[in-house]
Design a protein around this motif. Structure first.
Motif, mmCIF file in Angstrom:
data_model
loop_
_atom_site.group_PDB
_atom_site.id
_atom_site.type_symbol
_atom_site.label_atom_id
_atom_site.label_comp_id
_atom_site.label_asym_id
_atom_site.label_seq_id
_atom_site.Cartn_x
_atom_site.Cartn_y
_atom_site.Cartn_z
ATOM 1 N N GLN A 177 39.341 34.091 37.713
ATOM 2 C CA GLN A 177 38.925 35.610 37.947
ATOM 3 C C GLN A 177 39.309 36.650 37.430
ATOM 4 N N GLY A 223 33.836 38.752 28.918
ATOM 5 C CA GLY A 223 33.453 37.857 28.760
ATOM 6 C C GLY A 223 33.441 36.540 29.726
ATOM 7 N N ASP A 224 34.250 35.071 29.058
ATOM 8 C CA ASP A 224 33.779 34.460 30.402
ATOM 9 C C ASP A 224 35.686 34.180 31.624
ATOM 10 N N ASN A 225 34.306 33.787 32.564
ATOM 11 C CA ASN A 225 35.919 34.877 33.749
ATOM 12 C C ASN A 225 36.117 36.342 34.054
#
Length: 212
Positions: A22, A38-40
């Motif tokens: 993360q 975005g994701d993470n």
């Protein structure tokens, strides 16, 4: 990740995400770097020379990376100011590990002689390198609270487009010897070295040369 919007920072963010981390991407102007979110990846506004910003961005993290650059401020002002703010802010946030992107021109070519001390090295490039040297001195005198490492790629242009090989050599504070036919080092492999030093810390409180 401080300086996440730059060429090195973007690749470090991507490398970290590819390994399942993360990431908080800290930049001065998030609107200019909206594609990072975005994701993470959480995109936040932070000025790396302001300790309060550093502490807020770093809260809850295991480690920090600094891959920063500004063309509108003198290097010998900007980089030491960032180092002071990182030491203060990361300490307040409880983050004990910092990996910093350095420059190869600050590495030594002889005892006490840096690459940037060569008489034919351009003055503007030397000034930039001296800013990184000043940053290093701030880190060296910071006490034992922060476990830092400065990763210095070779003193040449870094390739923005070359593919990731995942392979590199490490040295110490001296320029690593290169084969005459060695190609340019890539930002992608610089990112590999940065994330490796977070996942498996191999160096502490030192500037470390890397190369192919």
């Amino acid at each position: 990740m401080f300086g996440a919007g730059g060429r090195g920072g973007r690749r470090a963010v991507a490398e970290a995400v590819s390994r399942g981390h993360q990431v908080t991407a800290a930049v001065r102007e998030p609107r200019r770097h909206a594609d990072l979110a975005g994701d993470n990846v959480t995109l936040v506004a932070a000025d790396v020379t302001v300790a309060d910003d550093v502490a807020k961005a770093a809260a809850g993290h295991d480690a920090a990376i600094s891959s920063i650059y500004r063309a509108d401020l003198p290097s010998q002002v900007y980089y030491p100011a960032a180092a002071h703010a990182l030491i203060d802010g990361l300490g307040r946030a409880g983050v004990a590990r910092l990996v910093v992107v350095g420059v190869g021109s600050a590495l030594e070519i002889a005892p006490g002689v840096a690459f940037h001390d060569q008489p034919d090295w351009p003055a503007a490039h030397r000034e930039f390198s001296l800013g990184h040297t000043a940053e290093l001195e701030v880190l060296r005198t910071s006490g034992d609270g922060l476990d830092w490492v400065v990763i210095a790629p070779p003193p040449a242009m870094i390739d923005e487009h070359a593919d990731r090989t995942g392979e590199y050599r490490t040295g110490d504070h001296r320029v690593l010897p290169r084969a005459e036919d060695a190609g340019p080092f890539s930002y992608a492999d610089l990112a590999v070295a940065l994330i490796d030093e977070i996942e498996r810390p191999a160096h502490s409180r030192a500037m470390v040369a890397i190369d192919h």
